[in-house]
Scaffold this active site. Structure first.
Site, PDB file in Angstrom:
ATOM      1  N   GLU A  93      91.837  53.968  40.583  1.00  0.00           N
ATOM      2  CA  GLU A  93      92.628  53.462  41.441  1.00  0.00           C
ATOM      3  C   GLU A  93      92.407  51.854  41.541  1.00  0.00           C
ATOM      4  OE1 GLU A  93      89.692  54.296  45.218  1.00  0.00           O
ATOM      5  OE2 GLU A  93      88.509  54.994  43.970  1.00  0.00           O
ATOM      6  N   ARG A 322      78.931  60.852  33.342  1.00  0.00           N
ATOM      7  CA  ARG A 322      79.642  59.360  33.334  1.00  0.00           C
ATOM      8  C   ARG A 322      78.579  58.725  32.934  1.00  0.00           C
ATOM      9  NH1 ARG A 322      79.720  57.146  39.072  1.00  0.00           N
ATOM     10  NH2 ARG A 322      80.579  55.135  38.037  1.00  0.00           N
ATOM     11  N   LYS A 332      81.995  47.109  41.560  1.00  0.00           N
ATOM     12  CA  LYS A 332      83.078  45.820  42.539  1.00  0.00           C
ATOM     13  C   LYS A 332      82.301  44.675  43.504  1.00  0.00           C
ATOM     14  CE  LYS A 332      86.104  49.382  41.344  1.00  0.00           C
ATOM     15  NZ  LYS A 332      86.489  50.416  41.799  1.00  0.00           N
TER      16      LYS A 332
END
Length: 639
Positions: A93, A322, A332
């Site tokens: 994204e 992950r 973020k």
């Protein structure tokens, strides 16, 4: 803002034709209901057991291809016909900078395709114009190429907006979607409520059984601007009895009152990830949709939608664990807070673990890929301490970067038994003993500079470096030196100058080997020595391994000593040649035309690994160095 790009200019014609065939109106005959495919068996939750590394304790850099030769990825490859070309995609994204965790996704998707002779697309999942900025598109592509991968195609989900919309209408006509006008609270209540202690049975939205023609008209009204954000949604009609939340009538389209960076004001509605991702994978001919285990429950809805609209190409989704790094934050939102409050100097501050920050800090791309391969790939989530990451980087740098001498906090030493105009050149190899990186000439003069920490006014038994009356070696210099006197600044109490003499053997005797050697830089301005530098030494930004657990917030865990600056550091003349020849070594795969200042890396003897920072000015100007990592913990100790 980028100009809109036609799909035909971005994707091969064969893909465009395939998409057009899918969205063609193929309504089933009235007397024969369409065959409803069985929902695939819900995949098991990922194991929480630690990952078994492909290269558990490598003696050097790990083979970046090792993770494709055996284990989970090798098994995934065998699930499809081996003669079928591998096509993968990396679908970020464009709403922020990539972090260390994304390096695993990049290495897996691009590396998997490359290893099996296939191709990997870089596809921007640009379906939310409210969060996307052009700077992120540029930064993501730059990082992918910096890591050594060239996308087969650069595509955008927005390339397919027309086709996605047509498939949404097709899904409605197949009674597979409906327009809903529920509020956020109602949506949550339909799913059992928000109180985990008082869950109730799921129930269907009141709009679920509205006529197909009515949903189609309402969907077109959404497209034409009749509704404002959150006043209408297109939802997929899935299976509310399924225990998987990804089958509880997910939202496929929503209204967003924001122009798109590529399509401008053309659209008022935008598809969601759950609707877009699987269809775009099909459009692009993806064979292996590899993603992290947070999407494991999405596999059912992924396959449901592709089957429902009957796309001709069926990708397979598989999920791996992950990569998380402890001792830092990757969110973020949290990094933005650090940037906004000027705790760090931007998203590329070397104390962060964004990939732009690691690049600026000087971490080689090959070291990152080696680290990912060293950990291996399984379905287990991997939580790695920063120390382990740094140790992997050290192993990579140890045999791949040149060496020279750097003095952080210099004090001058006058060697009294040399004349004022003494000048000689010593041969100094760039590489370690078993690596030939060439050599350079090292000036040696009457006046040299040493580290302030390498001198003590009063000697002690546990100190083996320079002190009055104690012999110490200067690296590469044939004779030890002995300090005879020193001067101090009365106001600060700091030593400002040391006088010393060689300890030469009597005729016929051998040179006595000193107990320690220290590094130095010669004072030879006419020969470019020393090279004046500002050196930035980075320490952990946080004090604990889990800043997110600190109360009242992660901001309370900040390390006040995360940055130390040495404004008057001095490097030896070899730095000039290192800059000219960077990156080292050429066979490491780092492309010279994609390198910045950070590719100028070296080991400062006894001090650490360093690189040039972008704040460095042109030739002859200010030189700024960043410490990449320190040396091994047992190296360069005082005693």
């Amino acid at each position: 803002m980028a100009e809109p790009v036609e799909v035909s200019k971005t994707l091969p014609e064969r893909l465009k034709e395939k998409v057009e065939n899918v969205v063609a109106d193929k309504k089933p005959k009235k007397e024969k209901a369409p065959k409803q495919p069985k929902p695939p068996k819900q995949p098991k939750a990922p194991s929480e057991k630690p990952s078994k590394a492909v290269n558990p304790t490598p003696s050097g850099p790990a083979d970046p291809t090792a993770m494709f030769k055996e284990g989970w990825l090798a098994a995934v490859r065998k699930e499809r016909p081996l003669e079928e070309p591998v096509v993968t995609r990396f679908p970020p994204e464009p709403n922020g900078y990539l972090h260390i965790g994304h390096s695993k996704a990049i290495a897996i998707n691009f590396g998997f395709a490359k290893f099996y002779g296939g191709k990997c697309n870089l596809r921007y999942d640009d379906t939310n114009p409210e969060a996307e900025e052009e700077v992120y598109f540029t930064a993501i592509e730059d990082i992918v190429r910096w890591l050594g991968f060239d996308p087969a195609l650069i595509t955008y989900s927005s390339d397919f907006f027309d086709q996605l919309y047509a498939l949404a209408e097709k899904l409605i006509t197949l009674d597979g979607a409906y327009v809903c006008h529920c509020t956020d609270e109602e949506l949550k209540d339909q799913r059992g409520g928000t109180d985990p202690k008082h869950k109730h049975e799921r129930y269907a939205c009141r709009h679920r059984d509205r006529p197909i023609e009515e949903s189609l008209a309402e969907f077109r009204a959404m497209r034409d601007g009749k509704y404002r954000p959150k006043e209408a949604f297109l939802r997929m009609k899935q299976d509310l009895t399924d225990g998987n939340p990804q089958m509880w009538d997910l939202v496929a389209y929503r209204v967003l009152d924001k122009p798109h960076h590529r399509t401008g004001d053309k659209w008022r509605i935008y598809p969601t990830y759950d609707f877009t991702h699987c269809l775009c994978d099909s459009f692009e001919g993806i064979t292996h949709s590899l993603c992290t285990t947070e999407f494991i429950l999405s596999r059912v809805s992924y396959e449901w939608l592709n089957n429902k609209v009957d796309v001709p190409h069926k990708p397979m989704q598989r999920e791996y664990g992950r990569l998380n790094i402890t001792g830092t934050v990757l969110s973020k939102r949290k990094i933005k807070k650090l940037v906004d409050e000027k705790i760090v100097n931007g998203w590329d501050d070397p104390r962060l673990y964004t990939l732009v920050a690691l690049r600026r800090r000087g971490i080689p791309p090959g070291a990152i890929l080696s680290f990912v391969s060293e950990l291996g790939v399984t379905t287990a989530t991997i939580n790695i301490q920063v120390k382990r990451f740094e140790q992997s980087v050290r192993k990579y740098l140890e045999m791949t970067v040149p060496r020279l001498m750097l003095v952080l906090d210099p004090i001058p030493v006058i060697i009294e038994d040399l004349p004022d105009n003494h000048y000689e050149e010593l041969e100094n190899a760039f590489g370690p003993k078993d690596v030939d990186m060439g050599s350079h000439k090292l000036p040696f003069t009457r006046k040299v500079y040493i580290e302030r920490d390498d001198f003590r006014e009063v000697d002690s038994k546990d100190f083996f470096r320079m002190a009055p009356g104690k012999p110490v070696g200067l690296l590469k210099v044939p004779y030890p030196v002995v300090a005879t006197s020193f001067k101090k600044d009365e106001s600060t109490g700091l030593v400002t100058e040391i006088h010393a003499r060689f300890e030469k053997p009597e005729e016929g005797e051998k040179v006595k080997k000193p107990k320690a050697y220290i590094h130095w830089v010669a004072d030879a301005p006419g020969h470019g020595s020393p090279v004046a530098c500002e050196v930035r030494v980075f320490n952990p930004l946080f004090k604990s391994d889990n800043p997110d657990a600190v109360e009242p917030s992660f901001m309370a865990d900040l390390n006040p000593d995360s940055l130390k600056v040495y404004p008057n550091a001095m490097a030896e003349v070899g730095l000039k040649e290192i800059r000219e020849r960077a990156p080292w070594p050429e066979e490491a795969g780092e492309k010279k035309d994609n390198c910045g200042f950070e590719s100028v890396r070296f080991q400062a003897m006894r001090t650490g690994y360093f690189c040039l920072d972008p704040d460095t000015t042109g030739a002859g100007g200010k030189v700024v160095l960043n410490r990449i990592v320190s040396l091994k913990e047992d190296a360069g100790k005082a005693a």
